[in-house]
Design an enzyme around this catalytic site. Sequence first.
Site: not given
Length: 256
Positions: A76, A139, A216, A136, A26
Site C-alpha cells: 500500500k 498502510g 480489519l 499496527g 476476499f
Amino acid sequence: MENDLIDIKKAEYLFGLLGRQISYSFSKGYFNEKFKKNALKGYYYTNFDLDIIDDLPPLLDSLPNLKGFNVTIPYKEKVMPFLDEIDEEALAIGAVNTVKFLEGNKLKGFNTDVYGFEYSILPFIKPMHKKALILGTGGASKAVSYALDKLGIEHKYVSREASRDNSIRYSELTKEIVNDHFIVVNCSPVGTFPDINACPNFPYNFVTKNHLFFDLIYNPSETLFLKKAKFYGAQIKNGEEMLELQAEKAWEIWNY
C-alpha cells in the site's frame, strides 16, 4: 490456476488485487460474484501475487486489458512511487489501496480504506468512544488514523517498537491506558487465516463492556483478538463490511 490464466486472457475488462501471499483474499470472489450478478460479460477479477513490488511494471506491460487494481499488504505504501498521480486524500494518508488507469495509460492512486472503515464503524460509535488505540503501523493503520481524525476521535498507535510521537509499545499498555481508550482497532495481520491461534499481545483482562474492538481481519470472521475482547464484554466488529464498502468505492472510482 490454468483456468484463471484463460479467464485473464479472455477478459475484455480485467481488474485485480496486488499483494503478496494473498490466496486468502476476499476481493477476487467478491468482484467476480458482482460481475456475475450484474451480467457483466467480459469482466474478470484476479490476484496479482508478487514477491517484490519491482515486478509491477512488467506485469502491467503484459496486461493491456487491465482497467484497474486494488492494493493490499505489503504494497500500500510501496506502490506509490510507481504512480503518475495520487489523490489528495491518499497522499495525506500515505497509502494507496486502489489504482485507476487514466488516459495515456497513466496510473492514479486512491485510498478507499478510509471510506470503508469510517462508514463501517460509525454506527457503533457511542458518546464514551472518544479515544482509540490503533494496533499496527502499516498502510491500513494510516487510513484508520485518518478516518478517526475525521470522526474527531483521539488515538495512539501501539506496536512492538514505538516509532512515532503518538505511539506506545504493547509492553507499556496499562489498565489506565486501556480504560482511557474505549476503541481498539487491530490493523496488524496477526490472527489472519491460517494463523488463527495468534492475536496481538494486548492486556485483554483490562477490557470492559464499554470497549469497542474492531478487527480489519475478516478471515476468520471472529479472530482470537475479537473472541478475547467479547469474553470480557466488549462489542466487536470484523472487517468484512469495511472491505465491501471500500470495494464498492473502488468500483465507483474505476467507473467514473
